[in-house]
Design a protein around this motif. Structure first.
Motif, mmCIF file in Angstrom:
data_model
loop_
_atom_site.group_PDB
_atom_site.id
_atom_site.type_symbol
_atom_site.label_atom_id
_atom_site.label_comp_id
_atom_site.label_asym_id
_atom_site.label_seq_id
_atom_site.Cartn_x
_atom_site.Cartn_y
_atom_site.Cartn_z
ATOM 1 N N TRP A 99 0.867 -1.174 0.000
ATOM 2 C CA TRP A 99 0.000 0.000 0.000
ATOM 3 C C TRP A 99 0.901 1.219 0.000
ATOM 4 N N ARG A 100 0.373 2.305 -0.506
ATOM 5 C CA ARG A 100 1.088 3.574 -0.450
ATOM 6 C C ARG A 100 0.066 4.701 -0.508
ATOM 7 N N TYR A 101 0.462 5.831 0.023
ATOM 8 C CA TYR A 101 -0.390 7.003 0.046
ATOM 9 C C TYR A 101 0.053 7.917 -1.074
ATOM 10 N N THR A 102 -0.872 8.309 -1.932
ATOM 11 C CA THR A 102 -0.545 9.196 -3.029
ATOM 12 C C THR A 102 -1.768 10.022 -3.397
ATOM 13 N N ASP A 103 -1.567 11.261 -3.722
ATOM 14 C CA ASP A 103 -2.662 12.143 -4.141
ATOM 15 C C ASP A 103 -3.866 12.069 -3.211
ATOM 16 N N GLU A 104 -3.589 12.058 -1.929
ATOM 17 C CA GLU A 104 -4.634 12.041 -0.919
ATOM 18 C C GLU A 104 -5.512 10.797 -0.974
ATOM 19 N N ALA A 105 -4.928 9.688 -1.423
ATOM 20 C CA ALA A 105 -5.646 8.420 -1.466
ATOM 21 C C ALA A 105 -4.676 7.300 -1.095
ATOM 22 N N VAL A 106 -5.206 6.218 -0.590
ATOM 23 C CA VAL A 106 -4.399 5.041 -0.308
ATOM 24 C C VAL A 106 -4.541 4.099 -1.504
ATOM 25 N N VAL A 107 -3.404 3.686 -2.063
ATOM 26 C CA VAL A 107 -3.389 2.773 -3.198
ATOM 27 C C VAL A 107 -2.994 1.392 -2.676
ATOM 28 N N LEU A 108 -3.897 0.429 -2.824
ATOM 29 C CA LEU A 108 -3.624 -0.952 -2.431
ATOM 30 C C LEU A 108 -3.227 -1.741 -3.662
ATOM 31 N N THR A 109 -2.249 -2.605 -3.516
ATOM 32 C CA THR A 109 -1.810 -3.445 -4.625
ATOM 33 C C THR A 109 -2.004 -4.904 -4.241
ATOM 34 N N TYR A 110 -2.603 -5.651 -5.147
ATOM 35 C CA TYR A 110 -2.801 -7.085 -4.958
ATOM 36 C C TYR A 110 -2.124 -7.816 -6.102
ATOM 37 N N VAL A 111 -1.640 -9.006 -5.813
ATOM 38 C CA VAL A 111 -1.156 -9.881 -6.867
ATOM 39 C C VAL A 111 -2.149 -11.037 -6.960
ATOM 40 N N ALA A 112 -2.558 -11.331 -8.186
ATOM 41 C CA ALA A 112 -3.484 -12.437 -8.428
ATOM 42 C C ALA A 112 -2.797 -13.456 -9.323
#
Length: 112
Positions: free
Chosen positions: A9-22
């Motif tokens: 996860w990371r915080y960018t542009d006032e949003a939290v971006v979650l990353t998943y691997v499928a």
């Protein structure tokens, strides 16, 4: 689907971006392109550890490093990955690790 796992996860542009691997079946899609070697994305600023821009290859590389780490530490995931021998072998080329295990960045030299 074989695996769905949150890798970062990371915080960018006032949003939290979650990353998943499928991982579906380890068979590349017809339009898949190989992931080349890519370094770890970092800003070099301890007060702002995420760089302003993170490219897709860096995100994918981090996800694969994360899977390489999990196959050593998570029995359920390791069992699932063992059923995908081509992916298992491919993960052998990635240094297992998490973001918190990055080697420290040398502090900038201060002249004076």
């Amino acid at each position: 689907m074989t695996i769905l796992h949150s890798t970062s996860w990371r915080y960018t542009d006032e949003a939290v971006v979650l990353t998943y691997v499928a991982v579906f079946d380890a068979v590349p899609a017809p339009d898949a392109v190989p992931l080349g070697p890519h370094g770890i994305a970092r800003s070099g600023d301890p007060a702002a550890p995420s760089p302003p821009v993170v490219c897709r290859d860096a995100v994918a590389t981090h996800a694969l490093r994360h899977l390489a780490w999990l196959r050593r530490t998570d029995e359920v995931l390791a069992t699932a990955l063992a059923g995908l021998p081509e992916l298992w072998r491919a993960l052998g080329g990635y240094l297992p690790g998490l973001a918190g295990e990055l080697p420290p960045v040398a502090p900038a030299q201060v002249s004076g």
